[in-house]
Design an enzyme around this catalytic site. Structure first.
Site, PDB file in Angstrom:
ATOM      1  N   LYS A 195       0.895  -1.111  -0.063  1.00  0.00           N
ATOM      2  CA  LYS A 195       0.031   0.201   0.135  1.00  0.00           C
ATOM      3  C   LYS A 195       0.956   1.045   0.003  1.00  0.00           C
ATOM      4  O   LYS A 195       1.311   1.455   0.863  1.00  0.00           O
ATOM      5  CB  LYS A 195      -0.920   0.211   1.057  1.00  0.00           C
ATOM      6  CG  LYS A 195      -2.067   1.141   0.923  1.00  0.00           C
ATOM      7  CD  LYS A 195      -2.751   1.668   2.364  1.00  0.00           C
ATOM      8  CE  LYS A 195      -1.938   2.819   3.020  1.00  0.00           C
ATOM      9  NZ  LYS A 195      -1.782   3.997   2.177  1.00  0.00           N
ATOM     10  N   ARG A 199      -0.538   9.513  -1.060  1.00  0.00           N
ATOM     11  CA  ARG A 199      -0.172  10.917  -1.379  1.00  0.00           C
ATOM     12  C   ARG A 199       0.834  10.835  -2.715  1.00  0.00           C
ATOM     13  O   ARG A 199       0.980  11.922  -3.417  1.00  0.00           O
ATOM     14  CB  ARG A 199       0.567  11.917  -0.359  1.00  0.00           C
ATOM     15  CG  ARG A 199      -0.558  12.015   0.926  1.00  0.00           C
ATOM     16  CD  ARG A 199      -0.092  13.022   1.857  1.00  0.00           C
ATOM     17  NE  ARG A 199       0.511  12.190   2.929  1.00  0.00           N
ATOM     18  CZ  ARG A 199       0.892  13.097   4.054  1.00  0.00           C
ATOM     19  NH1 ARG A 199       0.815  14.464   3.840  1.00  0.00           N
ATOM     20  NH2 ARG A 199       1.429  12.521   4.882  1.00  0.00           N
ATOM     21  N   CYS A 303      13.317  11.177   7.090  1.00  0.00           N
ATOM     22  CA  CYS A 303      13.322  10.608   8.668  1.00  0.00           C
ATOM     23  C   CYS A 303      14.613  10.647   9.224  1.00  0.00           C
ATOM     24  O   CYS A 303      14.884  10.715  10.360  1.00  0.00           O
ATOM     25  CB  CYS A 303      12.864   9.205   8.734  1.00  0.00           C
ATOM     26  SG  CYS A 303      13.865   8.180   8.002  1.00  0.00           S
TER      27      CYS A 303
END
Ligand code: NAD
Length: 524
Positions: A195, A199, A303
């Site tokens: 998945k 966006r 990140c």
């Protein structure tokens, strides 16, 4: 429908432009090696972050469609796991070559949907490709162990696939993070449902085209779309044995808890607040160039972005030079030559980032460089989600700009007097993804390395993301479940396999005891 398979004949072509698409087409899902239009009645609009023009619509897939994808992956599993590891390796070799051939196309899709600059998007693809290259070593990586535990008796271990597994991906690395799962999950013999982020699923869809071309059988790799509802479906589907998640803490902690409660294996990499300690003996130029790149590259939406500086002693005097260097960066549409950083992902994200800057101001910090209101020239970009490089100094650990992950081009700076204070401050932070130290002293670096609690440490290296022969080893609040299941490398292989141990005895008839032995066998 966006015609992914049609584009494959012109492998390197993908329009490298932010121009308005005259007829945006809907994003299909991928099942049985085919792109299929969803019958969803709910669609999520995807806008180019540089212009806010509509690029595509992503379906919130129906339950019936999701069930069909799970059934396809389940059906494909027995034949795929029984295919020899050498045959799977050959498919992986082809896949690796195809990703390389389609490198520009993948990167262009990322720049359009996610916003990062084209050269940076190429890095996104390469970092994922390297995982696929490492996965080609599967025959070696999947070897078990054997020990002759006693005369005539041996124990051997096998690494067996789990079955159907799923990967839920974030928006910030649209190619790299699907590629943390596709190669390792499949080469170990599992079938996979991805998945992508709703966006920016475009890169994952191009990867599906390459999956098909590489020769993956139908149903081995599949793509589903949607938001929370699709995630819940994945978490609750009993056929799905393991879930890989990368994203923020809110979604990740929920996914870890619900997935684990349903008996699934879950690996979940979460948010971050990465600090660098800067020592007075550091090479100042190297530090400035490193931090400006690592704080503002990708508009801070990594990140492992270096978002927090801990300036030791007189190094706080260097911050004006950091600001001068940051001012030289160009914000612009990611396809524009010379663009250093593109927009942030959405208007909501821009608003959130700007409100965190405002909160710092209200709480008494100094805005040394203010990126609010920054905009590239040209009417085309007037509606983009722009935030320029921002530096906030005199920050203290109780301020909101420090306690929250900003995930934008904002660098917050705190001052301390000693290395020990820097270490204590960094260790007190609840996140533990990455950290760095800038120093010329080996002894200082060694003390930092030993005492710091973050899981990925750079010594004069600003973004110490390990290559795929190692593993992605964030810790504390940056990974769920205490970090037992990390992505890629040998731990990645272990996540996607379960061990079976087999103990065998072959003795001659004479050696077999005449009487039953009822005590626990110890082989000693
Ligand atoms: P996100 O958590 O909003 O979304 C990630 C995925 O979870 C998406 O596929 C989304 O559809 C789904 N999701 C979102 N909210 C959900 C909810 N409430 N319930 C169920 N599913 C939900 O993350 P993002 O904004 O796409 O990505 C940015 C975040 O990811 C940052 O926090 C960043 O630090 C983190 N990140 C971490 C790593 C790492 O390796 N530690 C790598 C990349 C990004």
């Amino acid at each position: 429908l966006r015609a992914y398979s049609a584009l494959s004949s012109t492998a390197t072509s993908f329009p490298q432009t932010h121009e308005k698409i005259s007829k945006p087409e809907d994003t299909p899902y991928f099942i049985d090696n085919e792109f299929v239009g969803s019958k969803a009645d709910k669609w999520i609009e995807l806008h180019d972050p540089a212009t806010n023009n509509l690029v595509t619509r992503v379906p919130q897939m129906t339950d019936a469609e999701l069930e069909a994808v799970v059934a396809s992956a389940q059906k494909a599993f027995p034949a795929w796991r029984n295919m020899s590891v050498l045959a799977r390796q050959q498919i992986m070799f082809k896949f690796v070559n195809l990703v390389r051939e389609n490198w520009d196309r993948l990167a262009a899709s990322i720049t359009l949907e996610q916003g990062k600059t084209f050269p940076d998007a190429k890095g996104d693809v390469l970092r994922g490709l390297q995982v696929a290259e490492a996965a080609c070593g599967a025959p070696e990586l999947l070897k078990g162990e054997v020990l002759e535990v006693a005369k005539d008796m041996e124990t051997r271990s096998y690494k067996e696939p789990l079955g159907v597994v799923a990967a839920i991906c974030p928006f910030n690395f649209p190619a790299m993070i699907p590629l943390w799962s596709i190669p390792i999950a499949t080469v170990t013999g599992n079938t996979l449902i991805i998945k992508p982020s709703e966006r920016d699923p475009g890169a994952a869809m191009i990867l599906m085209e390459l999956v098909k071309k590489a020769g993956f059988p139908e149903g081995v790799v599949n793509v589903v779309h949607g938001a929370h509802r699709t995630v819940d479906f994945i978490l609750d589907a009993p056929e799905i044995k393991a879930v890989s998640f990368v994203g923020g803490n809110k979604a990740g902690e929920y996914i870890f808890t619900r997935g684990s409660a349903n008996g699934k294996r879950v690996q979940a990499n979460l948010g971050a607040k990465n600090h660098a300690a800067v020592l007075p003996d550091a090479n100042k130029n190297h530090f400035i160039n490193s931090v400006v790149g690592a704080a503002f590259g990708a508009a801070g939406q990594r990140c492992m972005a270096l978002s927090t500086l801990v300036m030791v002693g007189e190094t706080k005097e260097w911050l004006n030079e950091v600001a001068e260097s940051a001012k030289q960066l160009t914000i612009n549409g990611g396809f524009e030559p010379g663009a250093d950083l593109g927009p942030v992902i959405s208007p909501q994200s821009k608003e959130r980032i700007e409100s965190l800057i405002a909160s710092a101001e209200a709480e008494g910090a100094t805005i040394l460089l203010d990126g609010r209101g920054a905009k590239p020239p040209g009417a085309q970009y007037a509606n983009g989600n722009w935030v320029g490089p921002t530096i906030i100094t005199n920050v203290t650990t109780d301020m909101k700009c420090y306690t929250e992950e900003i995930f934008g081009p904002v660098l917050v700076c705190l001052n301390v007097d000693t290395l020990d204070e820097a270490i204590d401050l960094i260790n007190a932070n609840e996140y533990g993804n990455g950290t760095a130290i800038f120093t010329r002293s080996g002894a200082t670096a060694e003390s930092f390395r030993r005492n710091i609690e973050a899981g990925q440490v750079g010594i004069n290296v600003p973004i110490p993301v390990p290559l795929p022969m190692f593993s992605f080893t964030g810790n504390k609040k940056s990974i769920a479940g205490g970090g037992a299941n990390t992505f890629y490398g040998r731990p990645g292989i272990n996540f996607y396999t379960q061990q079976k141990t087999v103990t065998t005895m072959w003795s001659s008839a004479d050696a077999i005891s005449k009487k039953a032995d009822v005590s626990m066998p110890t082989h000693s």
